[in-house]
Design an enzyme around this catalytic site. Sequence first.
Site, mmCIF file in Angstrom:
data_model
loop_
_atom_site.group_PDB
_atom_site.id
_atom_site.type_symbol
_atom_site.label_atom_id
_atom_site.label_comp_id
_atom_site.label_asym_id
_atom_site.label_seq_id
_atom_site.Cartn_x
_atom_site.Cartn_y
_atom_site.Cartn_z
ATOM 1 C CB CYS A 1 -0.945 -0.184 1.271
ATOM 2 S SG CYS A 1 -1.936 -1.392 1.344
ATOM 3 N NE ARG B 1 4.108 1.843 -1.501
ATOM 4 C CZ ARG B 1 5.475 1.349 -1.271
ATOM 5 N NH1 ARG B 1 6.529 1.873 -2.140
ATOM 6 N NH2 ARG B 1 5.727 0.425 -0.424
ATOM 7 C CD1 TRP C 1 -2.344 -4.716 -5.099
ATOM 8 C CD2 TRP C 1 -1.898 -5.956 -3.269
ATOM 9 N NE1 TRP C 1 -2.242 -6.092 -5.315
ATOM 10 C CE2 TRP C 1 -2.045 -6.891 -4.298
ATOM 11 C CE3 TRP C 1 -1.682 -6.779 -2.063
ATOM 12 C CZ2 TRP C 1 -1.789 -8.322 -4.342
ATOM 13 C CZ3 TRP C 1 -1.539 -8.038 -2.038
ATOM 14 C CH2 TRP C 1 -1.496 -8.871 -3.054
ATOM 15 C CG ASN D 1 2.450 -1.406 3.266
ATOM 16 O OD1 ASN D 1 1.796 -2.192 2.862
ATOM 17 N ND2 ASN D 1 3.640 -0.748 2.926
ATOM 18 N N GLY D 2 1.033 -3.726 5.163
ATOM 19 C CA GLY D 2 1.402 -4.806 5.752
ATOM 20 C C GLY D 2 0.397 -5.931 5.888
ATOM 21 C CD GLU E 1 11.733 -8.146 -18.232
ATOM 22 O OE1 GLU E 1 11.340 -8.897 -17.423
ATOM 23 O OE2 GLU E 1 11.500 -6.858 -18.157
ATOM 24 C CE LYS F 1 8.321 -5.941 -17.666
ATOM 25 N NZ LYS F 1 8.758 -6.503 -16.803
ATOM 26 C CD GLU G 1 4.515 -7.297 -14.915
ATOM 27 O OE1 GLU G 1 4.267 -7.318 -13.991
ATOM 28 O OE2 GLU G 1 5.765 -7.143 -15.603
ATOM 29 C CG HIS H 1 14.776 -31.480 -23.817
ATOM 30 N ND1 HIS H 1 15.478 -32.718 -24.152
ATOM 31 C CD2 HIS H 1 15.896 -30.403 -24.549
ATOM 32 C CE1 HIS H 1 16.683 -32.715 -24.354
ATOM 33 N NE2 HIS H 1 16.987 -31.403 -24.663
ATOM 34 C CE LYS I 1 8.068 0.124 -10.095
ATOM 35 N NZ LYS I 1 8.141 -0.819 -11.570
HETATM 36 O O1 M6R Z 1 11.182 -3.968 -6.606
HETATM 37 P P1 M6R Z 1 11.837 -5.299 -7.121
HETATM 38 O O2 M6R Z 1 12.784 -5.088 -8.317
HETATM 39 O O3 M6R Z 1 12.476 -5.890 -5.930
HETATM 40 O O4 M6R Z 1 10.581 -6.089 -7.693
HETATM 41 C C1 M6R Z 1 10.512 -7.369 -8.137
HETATM 42 C C2 M6R Z 1 9.356 -7.731 -8.672
HETATM 43 O O5 M6R Z 1 8.322 -7.730 -8.032
HETATM 44 C C3 M6R Z 1 9.168 -7.042 -10.113
HETATM 45 O O6 M6R Z 1 10.198 -7.051 -11.026
HETATM 46 C C4 M6R Z 1 7.986 -7.564 -10.676
HETATM 47 O O7 M6R Z 1 8.157 -8.822 -11.203
HETATM 48 C C5 M6R Z 1 7.486 -6.454 -11.961
HETATM 49 N N1 M6R Z 1 5.736 -6.547 -11.875
HETATM 50 C C6 M6R Z 1 7.744 -7.063 -13.334
HETATM 51 O O8 M6R Z 1 7.546 -6.121 -14.385
#
Ligand code: M6R
Length: 620
Positions: free
Chosen positions: A2, A31, A80, A106-107, A489, A493, A496, A512, A615
Site C-alpha cells: 500500500c 503501490r 492493495w 501497510n503490511g 522477461e 511483460k 502482467e 524436450h 509495484k
Molecule cells: O522492486 P523489485 O525489483 O524487488 O520487484 C521485483 C518484482 O516484484 C518486479 O520485478 C515485478 O516482477 C515486476 N512487476 C515485473 O515487471
Amino acid sequence: MCGIVGYVGEVGLGERSVEVLLGGLKRLEYRGYDSAGVAVIDADGRLDSRKKAGKLKMLIDDLEATPLVDGRTGIGHTRWATHGGPTDSNAHPHLADDGRLALIHNGIIENFSELKAELVSEGVEFQSETDSEVAAHLVARAYRAGGGDLAEALRMVVNTLHGAFTLLVVHADQPGLVVGARRNSPLVVGLGDGENFMGSDVAAFIAHTRRAMSIGQDQLVSIRPDSVEVVDFEGRPVETTEFEVDWDASAADKGGWSSFMAKEISEEPEAVANTLLGRAVDGAVTLTDLDGVREQLLTVDRVIVIACGTAAYAGILGKYAIEQWARIPVEVELAHEFRYRDPVLDARTLVVSISQSGETMDTLMAVKYAREQGAQVLSICNTQGSTIPRESDAVIYTHAGPEVAVASTKAFVAQGTALFLLGLHLATLRGTLTAEQIAEQVTDLQAIPEKITRVLESSDRIRTLAGWMADTRSVLFLGRHVGYPIALEGALKLKELAYIHAEGFAAGELKHGPIALIEPGQIVFVIVPSPRDPRSLHPKVVSNIQEIRARGARVIAIAEEGDAAVLPFADEVLHIPLAAPLFESLLAVVPLHIFGMELAAAKGLDVDQPRNLAKSVTVE
Ligand code: M6R
C-alpha cells in the site's frame, strides 16, 4: 503494497493537508490502487475522513463534490487488498470506536484474529474485514489508558503485533502530530520548512522537499511542523541520518507521455548511462561503492543472486557475466525459494540481492536470512532510503530514476548494467581478465545507451505488430544464453500487462517438451544470438526457428542488423545494433518491453496499473 502518506504543517502554511495528501497519494498510487482514503484533523480538533473503493480518482471526485474539513495534519492511504476485498469499508483510514483516532496500515498483522476476538469479546464493533482495524482500536485504548500520549500508545501496541507493518496514526486531541511505526515495511520521513512528511517512499513528498530520512526497523517516529523525533520500540532515542533525494518531482511525472511505462521505456538509454556514470572511466571499472567489502570480494568462492520477477531475470545476466569474466560459480534463485530451502552459506558466499524498490519482502527476508547465516550481502537497488540497502553489507545503486509503472522496464536494463559492472569489477580485483580485455568490455558497454536509442526508433513498427496481434491468446518466447532471461522477461511483460498466456523457454529446451505447444498460428518470438557469437549458438537457434516454422508457427525474430540467415525463416525480423554477446541482452529486451506495452494498449488496458498487481510486493 500500500501507499502511505502523512503530513503536518505550521499555521503560516495554511490549511492544505487534503491537497498535500492527495498529491502524495497520486505519486504513490502505483503501490496499490484498489481503494484510497484520507483523514484530516482541523485546528479545532475535529477529525474528518473519507475513503472510497476504486482508483484514487473515485476519492478525488468524491472530495470535490463534498469537501472534507481541512487542516494542517493528516494521513492518506492507497490500498492493495490483502485481508478483505476492495470495498469502501475495508479502505483505510480506519477509525477507532470513539471516532477520535484514525490509522492507516501497510503490511499484514499476522496475529490479528486473536486480537480481534479479544476486542470483540470486550464489545468493540468492527466496521471492516481488515487486519488493520484491530490496530486502530488497540491504539485508541492504549491512548486513553495512558493519559493521552499518542506515540507511547502506538509503541505499546506495536510490541503486541506480529507480522509486517507500517502504521500511521493521528488523534483529534493532537492537531500538529502524526506518529508512525515500522517493522518489515517501509517508512521514510520528508523534512520540510515548517512542515514534515511521512511516506512509503520519497515519491510521497518529493513535490515539497528532497531532504529525507529513512526510518529503521522497529522504530517509531513522531513528526510535528518543527520537529522529528525517532525512538525504537523500547522507547530509546535513535540517531538518524538525512539524505538528499537525487531526483526531483518532474522525474516522477509523465512529462507528456501517454503512460509512465512509455516514459520509462524511453528512459532506458539514460538508465544505463547513469548507472555507468563515474563507474566506467578510462577503460576501467571503479566501484567505490564496494570499497568497504574489498577483502571479502577477493575471497568469496561462490555467488548467489537472489531477487524476484524481472530483477531475477536480470540476475541471470549477472550469472553469465560473473562466471565468464570473474570465474566464480554463480547461482540465481528466486528469493522466496532461497530462504525456505536451508541453503548452505558461509563467509565466503557472496549473496547479491537485486531489487528496484528495495522493499520487496521476499528479497528483504532472504537478505536478512543470508546475513544471519554469515554470508556477505551486496545489494543492487534503485531506491534511496529503502530497506534492503540498509540491511546489506554494500550497495550498488542503479541510477534509473523513479520507476512508477508497475511493469519494470528501465530498472531491468539498469540492473543488467550494474551486474555487468560488478562482473568486471570482480574480474579486475581477481585478475581474471587483462586490463585490455576489461577496457574492450567497458568501451562496448558505454556504447549501449546510444544503441538502445536506435532500438527505440523502431517503436512504430512494433506498435503496428502489436495492433495485429490484439486478439492473440498465447505467445511463446525462445532465447539462448543471455537471450534466455530476455525470453523470460518478454513473457512476463505480456502476462502482467496484456493478460495473455505467455511462456519463455531456453531455445535448447524446445525439443524436450515445449515444441508440443506449437500449432499453426502460434506466435513465437525468438531472440537470435549474433552470428559472431563465439559459442556458435546462432545456427542452433536458426535451426529452432525452422523447426517451429515447419509446424506452422509465426516467428518474430529479434536479430542483429545484417543477420541475413534469419530472414528466409522469420515472418518478421526486428533488428538490433551489433553489440558484444553479453550486452546484446540490453538491446534485445527493448522491443519486448515496447511490445508488451503496445499489445496491452491495443487491448485497451491500463499499462501503468495492471489488474491485481502492485509495484512493490511488501508482503509475503
Ligand atoms: O522492486 P523489485 O525489483 O524487488 O520487484 C521485483 C518484482 O516484484 C518486479 O520485478 C515485478 O516482477 C515486476 N512487476 C515485473 O515487471
